[in-house]
Write a protein that holds these residues in place. Structure first.
Motif, PDB file in Angstrom:
ATOM      1  N   PHE A  33       0.981  -1.151   0.144  1.00 33.66           N
ATOM      2  CA  PHE A  33       0.053   0.446   0.185  1.00 33.66           C
ATOM      3  C   PHE A  33       0.598   1.212   0.107  1.00 33.66           C
ATOM      4  N   GLY A  34       0.726   2.121  -1.186  1.00 39.57           N
ATOM      5  CA  GLY A  34       1.418   3.255  -1.138  1.00 39.57           C
ATOM      6  C   GLY A  34       1.072   4.114   0.128  1.00 39.57           C
ATOM      7  N   GLU A  35       1.344   4.154   1.671  1.00 40.89           N
ATOM      8  CA  GLU A  35       0.763   4.871   2.785  1.00 40.89           C
ATOM      9  C   GLU A  35       2.359   5.339   2.901  1.00 40.89           C
ATOM     10  N   PRO A  90     -10.040  17.927  -1.886  1.00 40.70           N
ATOM     11  CA  PRO A  90      -9.728  16.689  -1.203  1.00 40.70           C
ATOM     12  C   PRO A  90      -8.631  15.529  -1.689  1.00 40.70           C
ATOM     13  N   GLY A  91      -7.576  15.729  -1.309  1.00 44.23           N
ATOM     14  CA  GLY A  91      -6.729  14.821  -2.339  1.00 44.23           C
ATOM     15  C   GLY A  91      -6.517  14.983  -3.473  1.00 44.23           C
ATOM     16  N   SER A  92      -5.595  14.413  -4.303  1.00 44.23           N
ATOM     17  CA  SER A  92      -4.630  15.319  -5.505  1.00 44.23           C
ATOM     18  C   SER A  92      -5.578  13.614  -6.767  1.00 44.23           C
ATOM     19  N   LYS A  93      -6.300  12.707  -6.249  1.00 39.28           N
ATOM     20  CA  LYS A  93      -7.063  12.111  -6.827  1.00 39.28           C
ATOM     21  C   LYS A  93      -7.924  12.744  -7.651  1.00 39.28           C
ATOM     22  N   SER A 113       2.194   2.788 -14.245  1.00 41.81           N
ATOM     23  CA  SER A 113       2.480   3.891 -14.270  1.00 41.81           C
ATOM     24  C   SER A 113       0.622   3.244 -13.361  1.00 41.81           C
ATOM     25  N   TRP A 114       0.526   4.735 -12.212  1.00 40.74           N
ATOM     26  CA  TRP A 114      -0.136   4.345 -10.810  1.00 40.74           C
ATOM     27  C   TRP A 114      -1.392   3.390 -11.152  1.00 40.74           C
ATOM     28  N   VAL A 115      -1.891   3.334 -10.049  1.00 33.82           N
ATOM     29  CA  VAL A 115      -3.197   2.174 -10.860  1.00 33.82           C
ATOM     30  C   VAL A 115      -4.628   3.090 -11.009  1.00 33.82           C
ATOM     31  N   SER A 116      -4.335   4.304 -10.638  1.00 36.43           N
ATOM     32  CA  SER A 116      -5.444   5.141 -10.975  1.00 36.43           C
ATOM     33  C   SER A 116      -5.561   5.570 -11.882  1.00 36.43           C
ATOM     34  N   TYR A 117      -4.489   6.258 -13.338  1.00 35.00           N
ATOM     35  CA  TYR A 117      -4.655   6.902 -14.035  1.00 35.00           C
ATOM     36  C   TYR A 117      -6.089   6.344 -15.375  1.00 35.00           C
ATOM     37  N   ALA A 118      -5.249   5.045 -15.288  1.00 35.63           N
ATOM     38  CA  ALA A 118      -6.816   4.302 -16.115  1.00 35.63           C
ATOM     39  C   ALA A 118      -8.173   4.039 -16.019  1.00 35.63           C
ATOM     40  N   LEU A 165       2.851  12.396 -16.501  1.00 38.00           N
ATOM     41  CA  LEU A 165       3.546  12.135 -16.664  1.00 38.00           C
ATOM     42  C   LEU A 165       3.328  12.056 -15.131  1.00 38.00           C
ATOM     43  N   THR A 166       4.977  10.720 -14.009  1.00 39.39           N
ATOM     44  CA  THR A 166       4.772  10.927 -12.949  1.00 39.39           C
ATOM     45  C   THR A 166       6.401  11.053 -12.338  1.00 39.39           C
ATOM     46  N   LEU A 167       6.449  11.866 -11.407  1.00 39.22           N
ATOM     47  CA  LEU A 167       7.730  12.794 -11.507  1.00 39.22           C
ATOM     48  C   LEU A 167       7.753  13.421 -10.208  1.00 39.22           C
ATOM     49  N   ASP A 169       8.567   8.774  -9.241  1.00 41.44           N
ATOM     50  CA  ASP A 169       7.644   7.685 -10.246  1.00 41.44           C
ATOM     51  C   ASP A 169       6.710   6.656  -8.612  1.00 41.44           C
ATOM     52  N   ASN A 170       5.553   6.642  -8.917  1.00 43.50           N
ATOM     53  CA  ASN A 170       4.711   5.267  -8.615  1.00 43.50           C
ATOM     54  C   ASN A 170       3.695   4.487  -9.419  1.00 43.50           C
ATOM     55  N   PRO A 171       4.950   3.166 -10.032  1.00 42.77           N
ATOM     56  CA  PRO A 171       5.439   2.600  -9.030  1.00 42.77           C
ATOM     57  C   PRO A 171       7.102   2.297  -8.782  1.00 42.77           C
ATOM     58  N   CYS A 197       1.312  16.734 -14.795  1.00 40.24           N
ATOM     59  CA  CYS A 197       2.710  15.938 -14.274  1.00 40.24           C
ATOM     60  C   CYS A 197       2.400  16.036 -12.718  1.00 40.24           C
ATOM     61  N   ASP A 198       2.498  14.789 -12.621  1.00 41.43           N
ATOM     62  CA  ASP A 198       1.599  14.481 -11.131  1.00 41.43           C
ATOM     63  C   ASP A 198       3.014  14.402 -10.092  1.00 41.43           C
ATOM     64  N   GLU A 199       2.752  14.992  -9.673  1.00 40.60           N
ATOM     65  CA  GLU A 199       4.379  15.626  -8.511  1.00 40.60           C
ATOM     66  C   GLU A 199       4.890  15.502  -6.844  1.00 40.60           C
ATOM     67  N   TRP A 237      -5.988  12.957   5.745  1.00 37.03           N
ATOM     68  CA  TRP A 237      -7.115  13.923   5.881  1.00 37.03           C
ATOM     69  C   TRP A 237      -6.338  14.964   4.365  1.00 37.03           C
ATOM     70  N   ARG A 238      -6.223  13.901   3.142  1.00 39.61           N
ATOM     71  CA  ARG A 238      -6.930  14.303   1.865  1.00 39.61           C
ATOM     72  C   ARG A 238      -6.561  15.690   1.589  1.00 39.61           C
ATOM     73  N   ILE A 239      -5.447  16.137   0.975  1.00 40.03           N
ATOM     74  CA  ILE A 239      -5.108  17.640   0.952  1.00 40.03           C
ATOM     75  C   ILE A 239      -4.099  17.379  -0.607  1.00 40.03           C
TER      76      ILE A 239
END
Ligand code: PLP
Length: 419
Positions: A33-35, A90-93, A113-118, A165-167, A169-171, A197-199, A237-239
């Motif tokens: 889990f990416g916490e 409430p979060g970048s997602k 790439s990160w699971v949620s983009y697709a 892009l993820t900079l 990166d996850n994963p 660009c997801d930073e 906290w979702r910021i």
């Protein structure tokens, strides 16, 4: 009905599965889990307590204080920014979803790439154009493959519009270097793509990079998203926040995203507006905390990485955050004798036989046949806040008994898989 088409996000589903196994008394080493795996700073819980009475709706894009603080945060990272260019959520997602939904065109994604983009693109009814990442780093498409992939997509009737892009990166835990970035941004410019660009892991780069990302290289067409879930460990906290470019495109994109926000989440929670303003002003306590977290992430991720290489696996050296993306291709023959022939079966085998929970590469859009998986090393810091504080403060976290024991279990696991 849309809910039928969207299964629980793999990373959240695995987390719930592993927590249930733990609750049932099974020994589980949770790398799934990416916490950030660290406690909240006491100064931040005090700020939240002070802000609790803030029960009114905030402006959709965020309070003036929070947006101003976010603008200052970007300026200190060499990106001139006015508060009007910032949107909090409430979060970048949800912000990423709003950007994908609000802008035209198919979404070009690095693979993996990160699971949620697709999944978000699918929710928004958009096609995905997947392009493998180069050997040097993840988070970006291979520039040698990108132009052909765009041409193929066009021939298939898709209209690539957004390059995500993820900079860093996850994963893969890696950061694409300046040479790669300038080639990719040149291609994005030629093909009229918007770069998102997801930073979110940027402040967790092990070396503070001389970071000239797409917002520098393609300033009019780059949207940057970030948040406090990883660097300050405030996932719950979702910021989240985004910076839109100061351009006609940027103004229009921001208006569209704020429109989506106004109909989906209204605003980030009132108390979180104050927390965001406090954290993004970067008082010394926050700066020190991020610095200590960065050191811990680096020490543990690099130790697991070195053990994997010593056992004979392949794995890019992590540059940031708390992820590794090993490739067990060198062990394919031996693993096949155990019936392990795909990434998903490998992840299942790791959990059932070794109690090690990871996410297979297929969850990130990678080739399902590849023996690759993502391991999040941040959940090794401890099971209690006392252990996590000890890990954060220790000059030698690898010597702490619970971390040393986890690393020994992992070494034994790699040895068993190597055969
Ligand atoms: N982007 C990436 C690459 C992530 O790994 C995550 C969280 O796992 C997010 C975005 C979403 O983070 P949040 O919604 O907590 O800001």
């Amino acid at each position: 009905m849309i809910a039928d088409a969207v299964p629980l996000s793999p990373t959240l589903a695995l987390n719930e599965d592993l927590e249930a196994r733990r609750a049932a008394g099974q020994p589980v080493l949770h790398l799934g889990f990416g916490e950030a795996g660290l406690p909240a700073l006491p100064g931040l819980t005090r700020a939240l307590r002070r802000a609790a009475p803030r029960n009114r709706y905030a402006p959709v894009a965020g309070s003036a204080e929070a947006r101003g603080a976010a603008a200052g945060w970007f300026r200190r990272r060499d990106l001139p920014t006015d508060a009007a260019q910032v949107v909090l959520a409430p979060g970048s997602k949800p912000l990423l979803y709003a950007v994908i939904a609000a802008l035209p065109g198919a979404v070009v994604l690095p693979r993996p790439s990160w699971v949620s983009y697709a999944a978000q693109a699918a929710l928004a009814g958009k096609a995905v154009v997947g392009v493998p990442v180069p050997a040097a780093a993840g988070g970006v498409p291979d520039p040698d493959l990108l132009p052909d992939a765009l041409a193929r997509a066009r021939r298939a009737g898709q209209r690539p519009g957004i390059l995500l892009l993820t900079l860093p990166d996850n994963p893969t835990g890696t950061l694409a270097g300046p040479g790669l970035l300038s080639r990719i941004c040149a291609i994005a410019g030629e093909h009229d793509l918007v770069v998102v660009c997801d930073e979110i892991y940027r402040d967790l780069c092990y070396e503070w990079p001389d970071f000239r990302g797409p917002a520098h290289l393609l300033p009019e067409r780059t949207i940057v998203t970030s948040g406090l879930s990883k660097s300050v460990a405030l996932g719950g906290w979702r910021i989240g926040f985004a910076r839109f470019p100061s351009s006609t495109f940027g103004d229009d994109a921001r208006r569209r995203v704020v429109g989506v926000a106004s109909e989906v989440w209204s605003s980030m929670a009132g108390p979180m507006q104050d927390v965001a303003a406090h954290v993004l002003a970067e008082p010394p306590e926050v700066v020190d905390h991020v610095e200590a977290s960065r050191r811990l992430h680096r020490t543990v991720a690099r130790a697991v990485h070195d053990d994997l290489l010593a056992a004979g696996a392949r794995c890019r050296t992590p540059d940031a955050a708390f992820y590794l993306y090993p490739d067990l291709a060198p062990w394919r023959d031996g693993l096949a004798r155990l019936g392990v022939t795909t990434g998903a079966v490998l992840a299942r085998h790791l959990l059932d036989r070794h109690g090690v929970g990871v996410l297979p590469g297929g969850s990130f859009g990678d080739d399902p046949a590849a023996l690759r998986f993502r391991a999040a090393t941040s959940l090794l810091y401890g099971r209690t806040d006392d252990q996590r504080w000890a890990a954060l403060r220790s000059p030698d976290p690898l010597a702490l008994p619970w971390i040393a024991e986890a690393l020994a279990t992992l070494r034994a696991t790699w040895a068993a898989l190597a055969g």
